[in-house]
Design an enzyme around this catalytic site. Structure first.
Site, mmCIF file in Angstrom:
data_model
loop_
_atom_site.group_PDB
_atom_site.id
_atom_site.type_symbol
_atom_site.label_atom_id
_atom_site.label_comp_id
_atom_site.label_asym_id
_atom_site.label_seq_id
_atom_site.Cartn_x
_atom_site.Cartn_y
_atom_site.Cartn_z
ATOM 1 N N GLY A 169 7.950 -4.211 -2.819
ATOM 2 C CA GLY A 169 8.226 -4.890 -1.552
ATOM 3 C C GLY A 169 8.083 -6.387 -1.723
ATOM 4 N N GLY A 170 7.724 -7.047 -0.628
ATOM 5 C CA GLY A 170 7.573 -8.497 -0.661
ATOM 6 C C GLY A 170 6.503 -8.959 -1.624
ATOM 7 N N GLY A 404 31.347 -28.439 -24.099
ATOM 8 C CA GLY A 404 30.347 -28.788 -23.091
ATOM 9 C C GLY A 404 28.944 -28.437 -23.557
ATOM 10 N N ALA A 405 28.862 -27.412 -24.394
ATOM 11 C CA ALA A 405 27.544 -26.991 -24.866
ATOM 12 C C ALA A 405 26.880 -28.098 -25.698
ATOM 13 C CB ALA A 405 27.669 -25.704 -25.667
HETATM 14 C C1 HXC Z 1 -2.916 1.327 2.603
HETATM 15 C C2 HXC Z 1 -2.577 2.473 0.661
HETATM 16 C C3 HXC Z 1 -1.371 1.800 0.439
HETATM 17 C C4 HXC Z 1 -0.974 0.821 1.400
HETATM 18 C C5 HXC Z 1 -1.659 3.143 -1.178
HETATM 19 N N1 HXC Z 1 -2.713 3.316 -0.358
HETATM 20 N N2 HXC Z 1 -0.814 2.234 -0.691
HETATM 21 N N3 HXC Z 1 -3.348 2.242 1.733
HETATM 22 N N4 HXC Z 1 -1.784 0.616 2.451
HETATM 23 N N5 HXC Z 1 0.152 0.118 1.242
HETATM 24 C C6 HXC Z 1 -3.848 4.182 -0.562
HETATM 25 C C7 HXC Z 1 -3.505 5.655 -0.425
HETATM 26 O O1 HXC Z 1 -3.621 6.043 0.909
HETATM 27 C C8 HXC Z 1 -4.589 6.269 -1.293
HETATM 28 O O2 HXC Z 1 -5.793 6.293 -0.581
HETATM 29 C C9 HXC Z 1 -4.768 5.275 -2.406
HETATM 30 O O3 HXC Z 1 -4.261 4.042 -1.898
HETATM 31 C C10 HXC Z 1 -3.994 5.612 -3.650
HETATM 32 O O4 HXC Z 1 -2.670 5.933 -3.279
HETATM 33 P P1 HXC Z 1 -1.902 7.203 -3.865
HETATM 34 O O5 HXC Z 1 -0.656 7.339 -3.077
HETATM 35 O O6 HXC Z 1 -2.826 8.360 -3.926
HETATM 36 O O7 HXC Z 1 -1.643 6.721 -5.346
HETATM 37 P P2 HXC Z 1 -0.366 6.988 -6.256
HETATM 38 O O8 HXC Z 1 0.035 8.420 -6.190
HETATM 39 O O9 HXC Z 1 -0.698 6.417 -7.585
HETATM 40 O O10 HXC Z 1 0.799 6.145 -5.593
HETATM 41 C C11 HXC Z 1 0.713 4.732 -5.526
HETATM 42 C C12 HXC Z 1 1.813 4.183 -4.614
HETATM 43 C C13 HXC Z 1 1.786 4.910 -3.249
HETATM 44 C C14 HXC Z 1 3.174 4.425 -5.281
HETATM 45 C C15 HXC Z 1 1.587 2.692 -4.497
HETATM 46 O O11 HXC Z 1 0.443 4.885 -2.753
HETATM 47 C C16 HXC Z 1 2.662 4.270 -2.250
HETATM 48 O O12 HXC Z 1 3.866 4.488 -2.248
HETATM 49 N N6 HXC Z 1 2.041 3.510 -1.353
HETATM 50 C C17 HXC Z 1 2.768 2.851 -0.281
HETATM 51 C C18 HXC Z 1 3.585 1.718 -0.810
HETATM 52 C C19 HXC Z 1 4.232 0.975 0.291
HETATM 53 O O13 HXC Z 1 5.205 1.454 0.913
HETATM 54 N N7 HXC Z 1 3.673 -0.184 0.585
HETATM 55 C C20 HXC Z 1 4.163 -1.050 1.630
HETATM 56 C C21 HXC Z 1 5.349 -1.772 0.995
HETATM 57 S S1 HXC Z 1 6.002 -2.900 2.096
HETATM 58 P P3 HXC Z 1 -6.961 7.319 -0.899
HETATM 59 O O14 HXC Z 1 -7.922 7.135 0.218
HETATM 60 O O15 HXC Z 1 -6.319 8.678 -0.938
HETATM 61 O O16 HXC Z 1 -7.521 6.902 -2.210
HETATM 62 C C22 HXC Z 1 5.244 -4.268 1.684
HETATM 63 C C23 HXC Z 1 5.723 -5.407 2.470
HETATM 64 C C24 HXC Z 1 5.178 -6.652 1.944
HETATM 65 O O17 HXC Z 1 4.413 -4.338 0.885
HETATM 66 C C25 HXC Z 1 6.002 -7.744 2.485
HETATM 67 C C26 HXC Z 1 5.457 -9.051 2.111
HETATM 68 C C27 HXC Z 1 6.351 -10.116 2.557
#
Ligand code: HXC
Length: 514
Positions: A169-170, A404-405
């Protein structure tokens, strides 16, 4: 008092465990180190001072007030790398997947401000699931606070990012603004939208690794500068990379010890260029002869391989090398090579690292692919980057310098300080055959034997221009040198240019053709 000290120790112990032993175990199972283990390997022993260990998030939605971990998913502070002060943050995947909350962002921003105010490099170890989903827009604001500080710090202090887990993401934009990115193969990935969104929108089926793994970004997109086999390799790479850089834009990189009066002759260079001007050779073999032993650290090794860039040392001093690579696409300049080299030139210029250009370039790559993907704009980036660079700049024309290079590759005309050429240099508008075909077109087509006539005219053109002497007569080349003496010439010339001061015209900032 003892009770209070014991309570403090308990809190420190709790913070040290991040999300707890089970999640640490899970991190290890994935072949990853924890945030603290990474810092342990990165920083000089005993040098790390943590800041904000007891910070917790302020979120109350979704029952979050009941789930708090001291440190809130990022370890921040300062320490030394080989005795040099650096500021660091290391995201802790064991706490909410290293996701970025408001307070997590505040901790990173605090470190960034200290780094900027105190003029020391910033190193980020990224391992995060992105925005803390429970916090919504507050988290997005936290990202923007970081991006803003990345930009403020750009060109003032070196900023290095190692990606050691997810970065999606961002979240990708903070590393993207920093000077160098390192990724770890198989355990890290970067993308703006992940495989499931890609599938929904474009119907493409792609794995995380294929979409945004280290190999992909090191070879296809050029997003990462280094793909490392494992985390320890990435950490060691970070340390080596830093060794070529100064603390900030006001300083020069620290030189390594170098003893004068060594034999700097490199006779092998007299044999390195093939007799046939169209035969390739690996320009790295030239770099190896010119630079201090084992000092070359190649950047973007597997991306746009027609240009080789990297840090090196000459008589102990850091330099940046930009070299056309005849072993790949004949060393032609194309879109990717131009952008790759331009950004590197600008980095070196920001941080007072002199530039050495090794030139053997047949020109810009023709074709619709190149034109439609803006070779005009991208080639101009490299031209712009060299032209605005005020660090000492030296070019050695090894063989071809066509079209040009020739102008773009740090020619005298765009501000290079010293321009050398080897006797094998060919400095012309284009190769002799192409030139003969154009300017003697009528004569050739009306000849009894057109092929023979073409050969004759080609040889005539080559006789006039396929050498460095026309350019030397004009002073576009300062000296034509025997290859074997190149190293000593470079050592002397860079020493001569050590105190160079050039000020570009006063302006708010230039407008590089992005
Ligand atoms: C809160 C999160 C989290 C998040 C993971 N966790 N991502 N908690 N916010 N974004 C937590 C899970 O609930 C879990 O908690 C622990 O972290 C580990 O995650 P798992 O899913 O068990 O790990 P894994 O299987 O290794 O997968 C990792 C992952 C997946 C691929 C990163 O967790 C995932 O897809 N997370 C969401 C990613 C996402 O969509 N993020 C937002 C993107 S948008 P527990 O308690 O079970 O340990 C964004 C916008 C930013 O970031 C913009 C900026 C401008």
């Amino acid at each position: 008092m003892d009770n209070k000290i014991a309570a403090l120790k308990d809190k420190i112990k709790e913070a040290g465990l991040g999300g707890g032993p089970a999640r640490i175990e899970s991190q290890h199972q994935k072949g990853k180190l924890t945030a603290r283990e990474r810092l342990h390997f990165l920083l000089d022993e005993g040098s790390f001072e943590e800041i904000g260990m007891l910070v917790t998030h302020r979120s109350t939605d979704f029952g979050m007030e009941a789930e708090k971990y001291p440190g809130d998913g990022v370890v921040t502070g300062y320490g030394n790398i080989n005795g040099r002060l650096v500021y660091v943050f290391s995201q802790d995947f064991t706490v909410f997947g290293g996701s970025l909350s408001e307070t997590h962002a505040e901790k990173i921003c605090k470190i960034m401000e200290l780094a900027l105010q105190n003029g020391a490099p910033l190193i980020g170890l990224n391992d995060s699931g992105g925005a803390r989903i429970q916090e919504g827009v507050v988290s997005l604001g936290g990202y923007a606070d970081i991006f803003y500080r990345n930009v403020q710090a750009s060109g003032v202090i070196p900023q290095l990012s190692a990606i050691m887990g997810p970065c999606a993401g961002g979240a990708v934009y903070s590393p993207a603004i920093t000077d160098f990115i390192l990724m770890v193969e198989h355990t890290s990935y970067m993308f703006v939208t992940g495989p499931s969104v890609v599938k929904t929108v474009t119907h493409e089926e792609v794995s995380s690794e294929e979409l945004g793994g280290a190999y992909t970004h090191a070879t296809k997109s050029g997003v990462t500068h280094f793909a490392c086999a494992n985390e320890l390799e990435a950490i060691n790479h970070l340390k080596r990379l830093l060794s070529y850089m100064p603390q900030n834009c006001e300083e020069v990189p620290s030189p390594l010890a170098y003893s004068q009066n060594q034999d700097e002759g490199r006779p092998l260079l007299n044999q390195i260029i093939p007799e046939n001007a169209n035969q390739p050779y690996d320009v790295r073999s030239v770099i190896e002869q010119l630079a201090d032993q084992d000092s070359f650290l190649e950047v973007h090794k597997d991306f746009a391989e027609n240009i080789v860039i990297g840090f090196s040392r000459l008589a102990g001093r850091s330099i940046g090398i930009i070299a056309n690579q005849p072993a790949y696409l004949a060393g032609v300049l194309d879109n990717n090579a131009s952008v790759k080299a331009a950004r590197f030139v600008r980095f070196c210029d920001c941080f007072n690292i002199p530039l050495l250009v090794l030139e053997d370039v047949p020109g810009f790559l023709p074709g619709t692919d190149q034109e439609w993907n803006a070779i005009i704009t991208n080639g101009a980036k490299l031209l712009y980057a060299f032209s605005e660079a005020t660090v000492p700049r030296i070019t050695v024309i090894i063989r071809k310098a066509y079209g040009g290079a020739y102008d773009v590759m740090n020619s005298k005309h765009i501000g290079a300080d010293m321009n050398y050429a080897w006797p094998t240099a060919e400095i012309a508008v284009m190769g002799a055959r192409g030139a003969a075909e154009i300017i003697f077109k009528k004569e050739i087509s009306s000849a009894a034997d057109p092929q023979q006539k073409l050969l004759e005219k080609e040889q005539m053109y080559a006789g006039i221009f396929a050498n460095p002497y026309r350019a030397a007569e004009r002073g576009f080349v300062d000296e034509v040198i025997e290859p074997a003496v190149t190293r000593i010439k470079l050592i002397k010339a860079f020493k001569m240019l050590e105190n160079k001061v050039v000020n570009n015209p006063r302006k708010k900032h230039g407008n590089i053709p992005l």
